[in-house]
Design a protein around this motif. Structure first.
Motif, mmCIF file in Angstrom:
data_model
loop_
_atom_site.group_PDB
_atom_site.id
_atom_site.type_symbol
_atom_site.label_atom_id
_atom_site.label_comp_id
_atom_site.label_asym_id
_atom_site.label_seq_id
_atom_site.Cartn_x
_atom_site.Cartn_y
_atom_site.Cartn_z
ATOM 1 N N HIS A 130 -34.557 -41.290 -16.612
ATOM 2 C CA HIS A 130 -34.239 -42.018 -15.372
ATOM 3 C C HIS A 130 -35.450 -42.875 -14.938
ATOM 4 O O HIS A 130 -35.295 -44.018 -14.508
ATOM 5 C CB HIS A 130 -33.862 -41.046 -14.249
ATOM 6 N N PHE A 131 -36.646 -42.290 -15.039
ATOM 7 C CA PHE A 131 -37.858 -43.049 -14.674
ATOM 8 C C PHE A 131 -38.036 -44.212 -15.643
ATOM 9 O O PHE A 131 -38.395 -45.329 -15.258
ATOM 10 C CB PHE A 131 -39.094 -42.135 -14.712
ATOM 11 N N TRP A 132 -37.777 -43.921 -16.904
ATOM 12 C CA TRP A 132 -37.937 -44.968 -17.916
ATOM 13 C C TRP A 132 -36.926 -46.109 -17.683
ATOM 14 O O TRP A 132 -37.299 -47.290 -17.715
ATOM 15 C CB TRP A 132 -37.764 -44.357 -19.305
ATOM 16 N N LEU A 133 -35.690 -45.760 -17.392
ATOM 17 C CA LEU A 133 -34.683 -46.801 -17.127
ATOM 18 C C LEU A 133 -35.085 -47.622 -15.902
ATOM 19 O O LEU A 133 -34.940 -48.848 -15.870
ATOM 20 C CB LEU A 133 -33.302 -46.172 -16.902
ATOM 21 N N ASP A 134 -35.622 -46.936 -14.897
ATOM 22 C CA ASP A 134 -36.042 -47.656 -13.700
ATOM 23 C C ASP A 134 -37.214 -48.591 -14.012
ATOM 24 O O ASP A 134 -37.306 -49.696 -13.475
ATOM 25 C CB ASP A 134 -36.420 -46.668 -12.588
ATOM 26 N N SER A 135 -38.085 -48.157 -14.930
ATOM 27 C CA SER A 135 -39.224 -49.020 -15.296
ATOM 28 C C SER A 135 -38.718 -50.287 -16.000
ATOM 29 O O SER A 135 -39.258 -51.371 -15.790
ATOM 30 C CB SER A 135 -40.219 -48.258 -16.168
ATOM 31 N N LEU A 136 -37.664 -50.158 -16.797
ATOM 32 C CA LEU A 136 -37.108 -51.357 -17.453
ATOM 33 C C LEU A 136 -36.571 -52.315 -16.398
ATOM 34 O O LEU A 136 -36.779 -53.530 -16.467
ATOM 35 C CB LEU A 136 -35.967 -50.976 -18.406
ATOM 36 N N ARG A 137 -35.890 -51.747 -15.416
ATOM 37 C CA ARG A 137 -35.321 -52.562 -14.329
ATOM 38 C C ARG A 137 -36.406 -53.327 -13.584
ATOM 39 O O ARG A 137 -36.195 -54.406 -13.065
ATOM 40 C CB ARG A 137 -34.625 -51.624 -13.323
ATOM 41 N N GLY A 167 -39.072 -54.480 -14.923
ATOM 42 C CA GLY A 167 -39.786 -55.422 -15.804
ATOM 43 C C GLY A 167 -40.975 -54.807 -16.506
ATOM 44 O O GLY A 167 -42.006 -55.466 -16.710
ATOM 45 N N MET A 168 -40.912 -53.525 -16.856
ATOM 46 C CA MET A 168 -42.004 -52.896 -17.635
ATOM 47 C C MET A 168 -41.411 -52.483 -18.979
ATOM 48 O O MET A 168 -40.974 -51.355 -19.147
ATOM 49 C CB MET A 168 -42.527 -51.641 -16.922
ATOM 50 N N PRO A 169 -41.348 -53.385 -19.955
ATOM 51 C CA PRO A 169 -40.637 -53.070 -21.193
ATOM 52 C C PRO A 169 -41.370 -52.040 -22.046
ATOM 53 O O PRO A 169 -42.595 -52.057 -22.143
ATOM 54 C CB PRO A 169 -40.581 -54.419 -21.920
ATOM 55 N N SER A 170 -40.625 -51.129 -22.621
ATOM 56 C CA SER A 170 -41.186 -50.181 -23.597
ATOM 57 C C SER A 170 -39.998 -49.571 -24.341
ATOM 58 O O SER A 170 -38.847 -49.750 -23.953
ATOM 59 C CB SER A 170 -41.982 -49.063 -22.911
ATOM 60 N N ASP A 171 -40.324 -48.830 -25.394
ATOM 61 C CA ASP A 171 -39.290 -48.153 -26.170
ATOM 62 C C ASP A 171 -39.288 -46.682 -25.730
ATOM 63 O O ASP A 171 -40.350 -46.082 -25.572
ATOM 64 C CB ASP A 171 -39.675 -48.268 -27.653
#
Ligand code: FAD
Length: 509
Positions: free
Chosen positions: A117-124, A126-130
């Motif tokens: 959930h934190f990772w998905l929020d980071s994508l939202r 604009g912090m791209p990662s795999d």
């Protein structure tokens, strides 16, 4: 004891029919646990042989080995084994695509909110990662590295030579007093009054009586199906593959620390690298590919020269309606089979053996405990089944088999999970499930199923803190992997099998 009263009386004589991986796992665990309390006999037929596949595992096998007091280095040397950190899925979402399903924990969540959930929020934001960057086993798999000395430690399973594994288990079981009988079972005798199994009659006339019988005769289900007619629930409507063609090849490079599962137009292909060879096989739907096409395709696509002729393994995805029926407990392929993807069959056998030991009917078979055993077995298989169906269903390929999988009606249990993911990014995990939230997340993301909005708690953390958190999670992983040797170097100093072990394996195969 009087075998005529087997279903009411004490259980002293246990007879295991079949000596494949399932038979020897059961024999080893029961003889280890019950030593002097049970008289255990295992019957197997070299003439019939074993299914000859099943060489990739999942991490709980390590706990089982600890319980059996099997030393890891001794085991890996005896079975020419390698380490498995993950599964590499290639061409599944669409040709050319790849994702990794790792065994380890991904990132760090809170009790309410898994990390993704934190990772998905980071994508939202604009912090791209795999997602895999936050999992040690993913990063190590990508780098083809392995070590047991890193901090944090890796979570892993094994690849092994199935023939050598059965031999190792046999040595342990015989050391604990199990009696092995070589011979073909000609007849299964039943008690007249209740139909329970009374004895196995071998072709040479030997009669082996027992109180409890464990059916490990593979797909035949000699006791559970051919004798007790237990019945089978077929899952082919969701799992289209029903055949495999297998082959063993020479290694053409160092072993990779993961199983490769490579999708093709009518199924998928496995690649399991051992110390001395590679186990390969093409799994396919017979409605979409012929045996000849499958065999030619397999031989075209494998990396190294074959070591023996390919062999065909037809299977029927599904489960026996009762894993335990009367005084027969079916284990391994005799109890059902989902399919080879995600390598769960040996695990399900181990789990069933542990359950049998936990509920062991020393004072007589209790219908309550049989029902309990059967219910837990059913749930366990259905959980795994749903996870496997997900792999087939969530695809963007355009061949007929894949299109049909995308359009099929799903079991409601899986449909609910997909709705929870699409609505609120929940990769729900029921208690006792083999595959955890991180496994579901890896496959859902890897197969391209768009999640809904992440948990609101993920938004509570500000950008700077989120960035710091992600860096704090990623950096130790990068540092740990940088210090890891290749898997080949690690094996060389930790558990290298002697060449005479390999040649014994080749003879078995
Ligand atoms: C294509 C394929 C790939 C697979 N890959 C994996 C994997 O990667 N990971 C995993 O966990 N699982 C895998 N599996 C499942 C795995 O192979 C089995 O769980 C495992 O090998 C156990 O098989 P078994 O012992 O139940 O049956 P078998 O190996 O078929 O053994 C049956 C035994 O019963 C004996 N027998 C049968 N009839 C008689 C008779 N009349 N008299 C005397 N003896 C008899 C045979 O001789 C043999 O000893 C795979 C299965 C298939 C089909």
């Amino acid at each position: 004891m009087n075998v005529a009263n087997a279903s009411q009386g004490r259980i002293r004589k246990v007879v295991i029919a079949g000596g494949g991986t399932a038979g020897w796992l059961a024999g080893c665990a029961l003889s280890h646990q019950f030593r002097d309390q049970l008289d255990i006999t295992l019957v197997e037929s070299e003439q019939i042989g074993t299914v000859g596949v099943g060489e990739s595992t999942v991490p709980p096998i390590r706990a089982f080995h600890r319980f059996l007091q099997i030393d890891e280095q001794e085991f890996l040397q005896a079975v020419a084994g390698t380490f498995k950190l993950s599964i590499s899925f290639e061409n599944w979402r669409r040709p050319g695509d790849r994702f990794i399903h790792p065994f380890g924990t991904i990132g760090q969540g809170t009790w309410a909110t898994p990390f993704h959930h934190f990772w998905l929020d980071s994508l939202r934001r604009g912090m791209p990662s795999d997602l895999g960057d936050f999992c040690l086993e993913s990063v190590a798999s990508r780098a083809d590295r392995f070590s047991l000395q890193t901090q944090p430690q890796v979570n892993y399973a094994y690849h092994f030579d199935a023939g050598l594994y059965a031999k190792l288990l046999r040595r342990k079981a015989e050391a604990h007093g199990l009696r092995r009988v070589e011979g073909k079972i000609r007849e299964v005798r039943q008690h007249a009054h209740d139909g329970a199994v009374a004895a196995l009659v071998l072709e040479d006339g030997q009669v082996i009586e027992g109180d409890l019988f464990i059916d490990c005769t593979g797909f035949r289900g000699l006791l559970t199906e051919q004798t007790l007619h237990t019945g089978y629930e077929d899952w082919n409507e969701w799992l289209p593959s029903d055949r495999a063609v297998a082959v063993q090849t020479e290694s053409v490079g160092p072993p990779v620390p993961y199983t490769r599962a490579i999708a093709h137009e009518a199924g998928w292909r496995w690649h399991i690298a051992l110390q001395h060879r590679v186990g390969c096989g093409l799994v396919f739907s017979s409605r979409h590919m012929s045996d000849d096409e499958a065999q030619s395709k397999l031989l075209r696509d494998v990396d190294g020269p074959p070591l023996r002729d390919p062999w065909l393994v037809p299977f029927r995805s599904g489960r026996r309606l009762k894993a335990w029926n009367k005084n027969v407990v079916a284990l391994g392929l005799a109890s059902g089979f989902i399919e080879p993807l995600e390598s769960t069959s040996i695990h399900l056998t181990i789990s069933a053996v542990v359950r049998l030991i936990q509920l062991f009917p020393s004072d007589g078979i209790s219908p309550t405990l049989v029902d309990l055993y059967n219910e837990v077995s059913r749930q366990e298989m259905e959980h795994v089944r749903d996870f496997i169906i997900l792999h087939y269903h969530a695809n963007q390929r355009d061949e007929p088999m894949w299109t049909a999988c995308r359009e099929m009606a799903l079991p409601e249990s899986l449909a609910v999970r997909l709705r929870a993911w699409r609505e609120r990014a929940h990769a729900w995990q029921d208690p006792g499930e083999l595959f955890r939230v991180d496994s579901w997340t890896s496959v859902l993301m890897g197969q391209g199923i768009q999640p809904g909005a992440p948990h609101p708690l993920a938004a509570a953390i500000n950008d700077a803190d989120l960035r710091t958190l992600l860096t704090r999670l990623r950096q130790p992983i990068e540092q740990a992997v940088a210090t890891m040797p290749s898997q080949a170097s690690f094996i060389e100093q930790y558990c290298k099998a002697a060449p005479q072990v390999w040649s014994r394996g080749a003879a078995v195969a």
